[in-house]
Design an enzyme around this catalytic site. Structure first.
Site, PDB file in Angstrom:
ATOM      1  N   LYS A   1      20.221 -20.029  22.018  1.00  0.00           N
ATOM      2  CA  LYS A   1      19.442 -20.295  20.801  1.00  0.00           C
ATOM      3  C   LYS A   1      19.796 -21.695  20.335  1.00  0.00           C
ATOM      4  O   LYS A   1      20.950 -21.987  20.023  1.00  0.00           O
ATOM      5  CB  LYS A   1      19.787 -19.284  19.696  1.00  0.00           C
ATOM      6  CG  LYS A   1      19.045 -19.574  18.387  1.00  0.00           C
ATOM      7  CD  LYS A   1      19.140 -18.419  17.405  1.00  0.00           C
ATOM      8  CE  LYS A   1      18.570 -18.771  16.035  1.00  0.00           C
ATOM      9  NZ  LYS A   1      17.125 -18.853  15.957  1.00  0.00           N
TER      10      LYS A   1
ATOM     11  N   LYS B   1      14.933 -26.153   6.296  1.00  0.00           N
ATOM     12  CA  LYS B   1      16.201 -26.230   7.042  1.00  0.00           C
ATOM     13  C   LYS B   1      16.900 -27.555   6.724  1.00  0.00           C
ATOM     14  O   LYS B   1      16.256 -28.599   6.654  1.00  0.00           O
ATOM     15  CB  LYS B   1      15.949 -26.101   8.546  1.00  0.00           C
ATOM     16  CG  LYS B   1      15.510 -24.698   8.952  1.00  0.00           C
ATOM     17  CD  LYS B   1      15.418 -24.562  10.439  1.00  0.00           C
ATOM     18  CE  LYS B   1      14.763 -23.246  10.833  1.00  0.00           C
ATOM     19  NZ  LYS B   1      15.658 -22.099  10.773  1.00  0.00           N
TER      20      LYS B   1
ATOM     21  N   ASP C   1       6.380 -23.440   5.250  1.00  0.00           N
ATOM     22  CA  ASP C   1       6.803 -23.598   6.643  1.00  0.00           C
ATOM     23  C   ASP C   1       8.319 -23.632   6.577  1.00  0.00           C
ATOM     24  O   ASP C   1       8.909 -24.618   6.130  1.00  0.00           O
ATOM     25  CB  ASP C   1       6.266 -24.912   7.223  1.00  0.00           C
ATOM     26  CG  ASP C   1       6.613 -25.037   8.704  1.00  0.00           C
ATOM     27  OD1 ASP C   1       7.790 -24.817   9.061  1.00  0.00           O
ATOM     28  OD2 ASP C   1       5.718 -25.342   9.503  1.00  0.00           O
ATOM     29  N   HIS C   2       8.954 -22.544   6.977  1.00  0.00           N
ATOM     30  CA  HIS C   2      10.385 -22.445   6.660  1.00  0.00           C
ATOM     31  C   HIS C   2      11.223 -23.484   7.401  1.00  0.00           C
ATOM     32  O   HIS C   2      12.345 -23.759   7.008  1.00  0.00           O
ATOM     33  CB  HIS C   2      10.902 -21.013   6.862  1.00  0.00           C
ATOM     34  CG  HIS C   2      11.161 -20.630   8.279  1.00  0.00           C
ATOM     35  ND1 HIS C   2      10.172 -20.286   9.144  1.00  0.00           N
ATOM     36  CD2 HIS C   2      12.312 -20.540   8.988  1.00  0.00           C
ATOM     37  CE1 HIS C   2      10.695 -19.991  10.323  1.00  0.00           C
ATOM     38  NE2 HIS C   2      11.998 -20.139  10.262  1.00  0.00           N
TER      39      HIS C   2
ATOM     40  N   LYS D   1      10.800 -18.177  23.874  1.00  0.00           N
ATOM     41  CA  LYS D   1      11.447 -16.903  23.585  1.00  0.00           C
ATOM     42  C   LYS D   1      12.295 -16.573  24.808  1.00  0.00           C
ATOM     43  O   LYS D   1      11.984 -17.011  25.923  1.00  0.00           O
ATOM     44  CB  LYS D   1      10.404 -15.795  23.405  1.00  0.00           C
ATOM     45  CG  LYS D   1       9.520 -15.969  22.177  1.00  0.00           C
ATOM     46  CD  LYS D   1      10.202 -15.498  20.931  1.00  0.00           C
ATOM     47  CE  LYS D   1       9.258 -15.538  19.731  1.00  0.00           C
ATOM     48  NZ  LYS D   1       9.992 -15.572  18.454  1.00  0.00           N
TER      49      LYS D   1
ATOM     50  N   ARG E   1       0.806  -1.219   0.000  1.00  0.00           N
ATOM     51  CA  ARG E   1       0.000   0.000   0.000  1.00  0.00           C
ATOM     52  C   ARG E   1       0.844   1.275   0.000  1.00  0.00           C
ATOM     53  O   ARG E   1       0.396   2.319  -0.449  1.00  0.00           O
ATOM     54  CB  ARG E   1      -0.903   0.019   1.243  1.00  0.00           C
ATOM     55  CG  ARG E   1      -2.172  -0.755   1.024  1.00  0.00           C
ATOM     56  CD  ARG E   1      -3.036  -0.686   2.233  1.00  0.00           C
ATOM     57  NE  ARG E   1      -2.281  -1.132   3.404  1.00  0.00           N
ATOM     58  CZ  ARG E   1      -2.810  -1.312   4.606  1.00  0.00           C
ATOM     59  NH1 ARG E   1      -4.075  -1.077   4.808  1.00  0.00           N
ATOM     60  NH2 ARG E   1      -2.073  -1.719   5.603  1.00  0.00           N
TER      61      ARG E   1
ATOM     62  N   HIS F   1       5.721 -25.350  12.807  1.00  0.00           N
ATOM     63  CA  HIS F   1       7.106 -25.816  12.656  1.00  0.00           C
ATOM     64  C   HIS F   1       7.396 -27.112  13.422  1.00  0.00           C
ATOM     65  O   HIS F   1       7.917 -28.077  12.870  1.00  0.00           O
ATOM     66  CB  HIS F   1       8.098 -24.758  13.154  1.00  0.00           C
ATOM     67  CG  HIS F   1       7.933 -23.410  12.522  1.00  0.00           C
ATOM     68  ND1 HIS F   1       7.659 -23.247  11.196  1.00  0.00           N
ATOM     69  CD2 HIS F   1       8.029 -22.148  13.038  1.00  0.00           C
ATOM     70  CE1 HIS F   1       7.589 -21.944  10.922  1.00  0.00           C
ATOM     71  NE2 HIS F   1       7.808 -21.265  12.027  1.00  0.00           N
TER      72      HIS F   1
ATOM     73  N   ASP G   1       2.546 -19.910  17.279  1.00  0.00           N
ATOM     74  CA  ASP G   1       3.644 -19.351  16.483  1.00  0.00           C
ATOM     75  C   ASP G   1       4.646 -20.432  16.054  1.00  0.00           C
ATOM     76  O   ASP G   1       5.213 -20.359  14.968  1.00  0.00           O
ATOM     77  CB  ASP G   1       4.362 -18.288  17.330  1.00  0.00           C
ATOM     78  CG  ASP G   1       5.384 -17.487  16.534  1.00  0.00           C
ATOM     79  OD1 ASP G   1       5.033 -17.031  15.434  1.00  0.00           O
ATOM     80  OD2 ASP G   1       6.535 -17.326  17.002  1.00  0.00           O
TER      81      ASP G   1
ATOM     82  N   GLU H   1      14.830 -19.748  21.511  1.00  0.00           N
ATOM     83  CA  GLU H   1      15.460 -18.549  20.951  1.00  0.00           C
ATOM     84  C   GLU H   1      15.854 -17.615  22.085  1.00  0.00           C
ATOM     85  O   GLU H   1      15.177 -17.575  23.116  1.00  0.00           O
ATOM     86  CB  GLU H   1      14.459 -17.788  20.078  1.00  0.00           C
ATOM     87  CG  GLU H   1      13.885 -18.602  18.959  1.00  0.00           C
ATOM     88  CD  GLU H   1      12.851 -17.799  18.193  1.00  0.00           C
ATOM     89  OE1 GLU H   1      13.242 -17.152  17.221  1.00  0.00           O
ATOM     90  OE2 GLU H   1      11.675 -17.801  18.583  1.00  0.00           O
TER      91      GLU H   1
HETATM   92  C1  BG6 Z   1       8.792 -17.785  12.891  1.00  0.00           C
HETATM   93  C2  BG6 Z   1       8.141 -17.262  14.134  1.00  0.00           C
HETATM   94  O1  BG6 Z   1       7.896 -18.575  12.178  1.00  0.00           O
HETATM   95  O2  BG6 Z   1       9.937 -18.567  13.251  1.00  0.00           O
HETATM   96  C3  BG6 Z   1       9.135 -16.434  14.948  1.00  0.00           C
HETATM   97  O3  BG6 Z   1       7.027 -16.463  13.792  1.00  0.00           O
HETATM   98  C4  BG6 Z   1      10.388 -17.208  15.216  1.00  0.00           C
HETATM   99  O4  BG6 Z   1       8.552 -15.993  16.168  1.00  0.00           O
HETATM  100  C5  BG6 Z   1      10.926 -17.834  13.935  1.00  0.00           C
HETATM  101  O5  BG6 Z   1      11.349 -16.322  15.764  1.00  0.00           O
HETATM  102  C6  BG6 Z   1      12.060 -18.788  14.257  1.00  0.00           C
HETATM  103  O6  BG6 Z   1      12.701 -19.162  13.072  1.00  0.00           O
HETATM  104  P1  BG6 Z   1      14.210 -19.637  13.081  1.00  0.00           P
HETATM  105  O7  BG6 Z   1      14.446 -20.007  11.664  1.00  0.00           O
HETATM  106  O8  BG6 Z   1      15.036 -18.475  13.548  1.00  0.00           O
HETATM  107  O9  BG6 Z   1      14.290 -20.778  14.040  1.00  0.00           O
END
Ligand code: BG6
Length: 489
Positions: free
Chosen positions: A346, A185, A180-181, A341, A50, A243, A238, A219
């Site tokens: 980490k 990995k 879903d990232h 969190k 936007r 994940h 989240d 994290e």
């Molecule tokens: C995201 C969450 O999907 O994954 C975040 O919304 C989180 O809150 C992140 O920090 C973690 O991803 P990674 O790749 O750093 O483990």
């Protein structure tokens, strides 16, 4: 690099193009793939948002993002210019009809209509249906179009259904790529290789030999600038609903017939469907939720969640769950899942603890073999074995770790998980994306837990920022004589 192949020319349209995800992840990932020579010179990347910007101003933002989020040694001026030359921008309120859509249409009309088009939705998920409707209205959905949906797909089953229905009205399921990232990995993808390409592992992969499984994603960061989103979400929505359940599926699934997308997704779905429901009656013994209070992370004093938020909240920043997969393979094996969190460290990892050898030959019972799949940092595989203690003449055991670091050639860092996934959508390979029925099965399991929490069936605990979580999470395992991995170190 010979193992990365160039993809066919494409148009990538990113909705939400000025947002944090685009700047932090998507543009850097696409730049990296161009650097690897995977992106052809006539590919187009079109940002849509936007914010009133002309192309030049958007390119300037993109340049800043690359400089900010990528290490300087991979930013060669020539490559950066080549990448930025691929970019375009349209000012567009994507959820509304309007003449601005003609600008996008005009940009797309510059290329062949049969080119692969990827529409990446990096906006608020409640807009996904509206954007799909507009893409349809303006005739922009072609047979070679795909849509990538960022998480979260809803906050419960009803909202997930609304989003999936909204998009599904205009895109058939095979054109929908739910990202879903975690599936991008390296170590997560490696679970299948490790299990099914190594008879040694495969033979031991069941309740007969495995005592418990731990899946952790912790994290050190807090909610950063995302408190407004995070407070409506929380740790379970989240990280776990998507994940960590996906990781659990790969650890627990039966061998798929092939690596074809539906074979893998069917096998994952069977695991999700076999998860034992957690109800109001069992939530208090099977789940822990907590919020961080002020503490010290990486040597720095940090405020508690409620202080950061500036208001009361019942949103958890930590969740630990004991899950059960009710299949013969996993009978009696607890799967402990947790995420935090503001944790002390980490770390994302999968820890498989095997049953100890039944032998009495050595006097004391040998330690359990333990297999650690390190997702991040230091991707690798570690296996704890019993060996004879060389310092003693008598036959006395101690443990030794085999540690396989998994690295890229030349010690380069792994590609970011978004890199492969963004181009998988161009290639038309959905194996690392989530099918609608998986999302729904995951909500079917997660929603009753959220309900039990909402009805205060499980008290909200606290943990100091920089610690490993609340005491109650230790007790979740203690009943089975287990400890969390870091406590066993
Ligand atoms: C995201 C969450 O999907 O994954 C975040 O919304 C989180 O809150 C992140 O920090 C973690 O991803 P990674 O790749 O750093 O483990």
């Amino acid at each position: 690099m010979e193992h990365f192949q160039q993809v066919e020319p494409f148009d990538y349209v990113i909705f939400g193009a000025t947002g944090d995800l685009t700047m932090r992840k998507l543009l850097p990932a696409l730049y990296n793939r161009l650097r690897m020579d995977q992106i052809p010179d006539d590919a187009c990347i079109i940002g849509a948002a936007r914010t009133e910007l002309d192309r030049e101003a958007y390119v300037a933002r993109a340049r800043d993002a690359l400089e900010r989020f990528l290490p300087s040694d991979i930013l060669s001026p020539g490559l950066v210019e080549r990448f930025l030359a691929r970019l375009d921008y349209v000012t567009l309120d994507s959820s509304r009809e309007g003449p601005q859509w003609e600008n996008l249409k005009a940009l797309l009309a510059k290329t062949q209509p049969d080119r692969v088009r990827v529409y990446y939705f990096a906006t608020a998920p409640q807009l996904y249906g509206g954007i799909s409707e507009n893409l349809h209205r303006y005739g922009l959905i072609t047979p070679t179009s795909r849509v990538v949906l960022e998480k979260p797909i809803g906050t419960d089953m009803a909202t997930a259904t609304a989003i999936n229905d909204g998009v599904g009205q205009y895109f058939p399921e095979k054109q929908i790529y739910r990202i879903d990232h975690y599936l991008g990995k390296e170590t997560v993808q490696n679970v299948l290789a490790l299990r099914f390409a190594n008879p040694l592992m495969n033979a031991a992969w069941s309740a007969e030999h495995i005592e418990s499984v731990q899946i952790t994603a912790a994290e050190t960061v807090g909610v950063e600038g995302r408190a407004a989103y995070y407070d409506t979400s929380g740790a379970l929505r989240d990280m776990i609903q998507n994940h960590l359940l996906q990781v659990l599926c790969l650890v627990a699934m039966e061998a798929p017939d092939s690596l074809e997308a539906d074979a893998v997704r069917n096998a994952k779905l069977a695991v999700l469907n076999a998860l034992r429901p957690i109800t109001d009656a069992t939530a208090a013994t099977e789940t822990v939720r907590a919020q961080y209070t002020a503490g010290v992370v990486d040597g720095e004093n940090v405020p508690g969640y409620l202080e950061e938020l500036g208001k009361p909240s019942a949103t958890e920043t930590y969740a630990a769950i004991r899950a059960w997969v009710d299949t013969p393979r996993w009978k009696g094996v607890p799967f402990y899942i947790r995420t935090a969190k503001r944790s002390g460290r980490k770390v994302s990892e999968i820890v498989i603890t095997f049953r100890p050898a039944a032998t009495t030959m050595f006097g004391a019972t040998p330690a359990s073999n333990r297999l650690v799949l390190r997702v991040q940092p230091n991707e690798g595989v570690e296996l704890r074995l019993n060996v004879k203690n060389p310092a003693l003449d008598v036959y006395n055991l101690h443990t030794a770790d085999l540690d396989a670091k998994i690295r890229m050639e030349g010690g380069m860092p792994f590609p970011d998980s978004y890199e492969r996934l963004l181009l998988d959508a161009v290639r038309g390979d959905p194996v690392l994306f989530i099918r609608r029925d998986e999302v729904e099965a995951a909500w079917r399991w997660a929603e009753p837990i959220l309900d039990a929490w909402k009805h205060d069936k499980v008290p909200m605990q606290t943990y100091s920022a920089g610690s490993y979580g609340p005491e109650q999470a230790t007790r979740l395992l203690a009943g089975h004589g287990d400890t969390w991995h870091e406590a066993a170190e």
